[in-house]
Design a protein around this motif. Sequence first.
Motif, PDB file in Angstrom:
ATOM      1  N   ILE A  92      -4.165   7.065 -17.862  1.00 43.69           N
ATOM      2  CA  ILE A  92      -3.886   4.986 -18.091  1.00 43.69           C
ATOM      3  C   ILE A  92      -1.918   5.081 -18.338  1.00 43.69           C
ATOM      4  O   ILE A  92      -1.346   5.332 -19.210  1.00 43.69           O
TER       5      ILE A  92
ATOM      6  N   LYS B  89       0.764  -1.215   0.182  1.00 41.10           N
ATOM      7  CA  LYS B  89      -0.161   0.201  -0.135  1.00 41.10           C
ATOM      8  C   LYS B  89       0.848   0.847  -0.292  1.00 41.10           C
ATOM      9  O   LYS B  89       0.490   2.186  -0.067  1.00 41.10           O
TER      10      LYS B  89
ATOM     11  N   GLN C 191      -1.699   8.443 -11.184  1.00 39.92           N
ATOM     12  CA  GLN C 191      -2.576   9.276 -10.284  1.00 39.92           C
ATOM     13  C   GLN C 191      -1.333  10.752  -9.433  1.00 39.92           C
ATOM     14  O   GLN C 191      -0.493   9.686  -9.130  1.00 39.92           O
TER      15      GLN C 191
ATOM     16  N   PHE D 163     -11.333  -1.032  -9.361  1.00 40.48           N
ATOM     17  CA  PHE D 163     -10.015  -0.471  -9.340  1.00 40.48           C
ATOM     18  C   PHE D 163      -9.544  -1.487  -7.844  1.00 40.48           C
ATOM     19  O   PHE D 163     -10.878  -1.144  -7.036  1.00 40.48           O
ATOM     20  N   GLY D 164      -7.796  -1.260  -7.718  1.00 38.75           N
ATOM     21  CA  GLY D 164      -7.100  -1.507  -6.384  1.00 38.75           C
ATOM     22  C   GLY D 164      -7.230  -0.278  -5.489  1.00 38.75           C
ATOM     23  O   GLY D 164      -7.259   1.013  -5.563  1.00 38.75           O
ATOM     24  N   SER D 165      -6.864  -0.908  -4.459  1.00 40.48           N
ATOM     25  CA  SER D 165      -7.178   0.942  -2.858  1.00 40.48           C
ATOM     26  C   SER D 165      -6.228   1.483  -3.778  1.00 40.48           C
ATOM     27  O   SER D 165      -5.716   2.774  -2.796  1.00 40.48           O
TER      28      SER D 165
ATOM     29  N   LYS E 273      -1.778  16.110  -8.410  1.00 44.43           N
ATOM     30  CA  LYS E 273      -3.157  16.942  -8.723  1.00 44.43           C
ATOM     31  C   LYS E 273      -4.894  15.593  -8.944  1.00 44.43           C
ATOM     32  O   LYS E 273      -5.931  16.307  -9.456  1.00 44.43           O
ATOM     33  N   LYS E 274      -4.367  14.657  -8.826  1.00 44.62           N
ATOM     34  CA  LYS E 274      -5.631  13.771  -9.011  1.00 44.62           C
ATOM     35  C   LYS E 274      -6.149  13.184  -9.605  1.00 44.62           C
ATOM     36  O   LYS E 274      -6.735  12.761 -10.627  1.00 44.62           O
ATOM     37  N   PHE E 275      -4.582  13.367 -10.897  1.00 42.31           N
ATOM     38  CA  PHE E 275      -5.426  13.514 -12.446  1.00 42.31           C
ATOM     39  C   PHE E 275      -5.001  11.403 -12.510  1.00 42.31           C
ATOM     40  O   PHE E 275      -3.746  11.345 -12.398  1.00 42.31           O
ATOM     41  N   LEU E 276      -6.213  11.659 -12.806  1.00 43.02           N
ATOM     42  CA  LEU E 276      -5.638   9.321 -13.069  1.00 43.02           C
ATOM     43  C   LEU E 276      -4.998   8.919 -15.110  1.00 43.02           C
ATOM     44  O   LEU E 276      -5.954   9.664 -15.887  1.00 43.02           O
TER      45      LEU E 276
ATOM     46  N   TYR F 117      -2.940   2.751 -13.786  1.00 46.56           N
ATOM     47  CA  TYR F 117      -2.785   3.939 -13.661  1.00 46.56           C
ATOM     48  C   TYR F 117      -2.400   4.835 -12.899  1.00 46.56           C
ATOM     49  O   TYR F 117      -1.948   3.962 -12.037  1.00 46.56           O
TER      50      TYR F 117
ATOM     51  N   PHE G 248      -2.686   2.937  -9.467  1.00 44.69           N
ATOM     52  CA  PHE G 248      -4.487   2.491  -9.390  1.00 44.69           C
ATOM     53  C   PHE G 248      -3.018   0.632 -10.568  1.00 44.69           C
ATOM     54  O   PHE G 248      -3.492   1.170 -11.124  1.00 44.69           O
TER      55      PHE G 248
END
Lengths: 111, 110
Positions: A45, A9, A37, A102-104, A40-43, A35, A90
């Motif tokens: 690929i 994790k 991230q 999605f995984g955590s 800025k929280k942008f995911l 993915y 992710f």
Amino acid sequence: DTAVSQTPKYLVTQMGNDKSIKCEQNLGHDTMYWYKQDSKKFLKIMFSYNNKELIINETVPNRFSPKSPDKAHLNLHINSLELGDSAVYFCASSPAGDGYTFGSGTRLTVV
Amino acid sequence: EDQVTQSPEALRLQEGESSSLNCSYTVSGLRGLFWYRQDPGKGPEFLFTLYSAGEEKEKERLKATLTKKESFLHITAPKPEDSATYLCAVRRNAGNMLTFGGGTRLMVKP
């Protein structure tokens, strides 16, 4: 019973090291993904993989490589880690249609 | 290249104050538009898939709608537990990969 599980994790490592993140799904899905991230929280690929083909986002450095020992696993290997690789990674899976699970996430910190 | 833009970036609401989140998209051949919810420290959780303009889907206080250029996530009488980041993503006809927007961080105060 976790559907998509990632380990570890949290991962803190020094620049230049090589590390791996493991991912397993028990949903019987055909396709798995990685993915990234950013802060800025942008995911974004990185990879899409099923039994037939690997699709790589052309912006991903070749220091990153996915490895799939079987249909339920897609691990991410990273060579020569750089500070800019710090992010949350992710893993996800989906059936042939849609509906990602999605995984955590794995928070990677390169120091 | 597929593009997804979400607005606003952040939204503060009082409990019970209804509002809408916007997702504008450009994609070559839309196969599906997806809404996800992401809580801090967790992976995105699937909410809805919309396939064609005019389609609507509901789940509790959330309702998602789709036009040819954008999607809205309407939140009716939100509660503090609705606080999260809401992500929009599109999938094109060719391939399985999703292209995500930057998300809207929703904060609902009691």
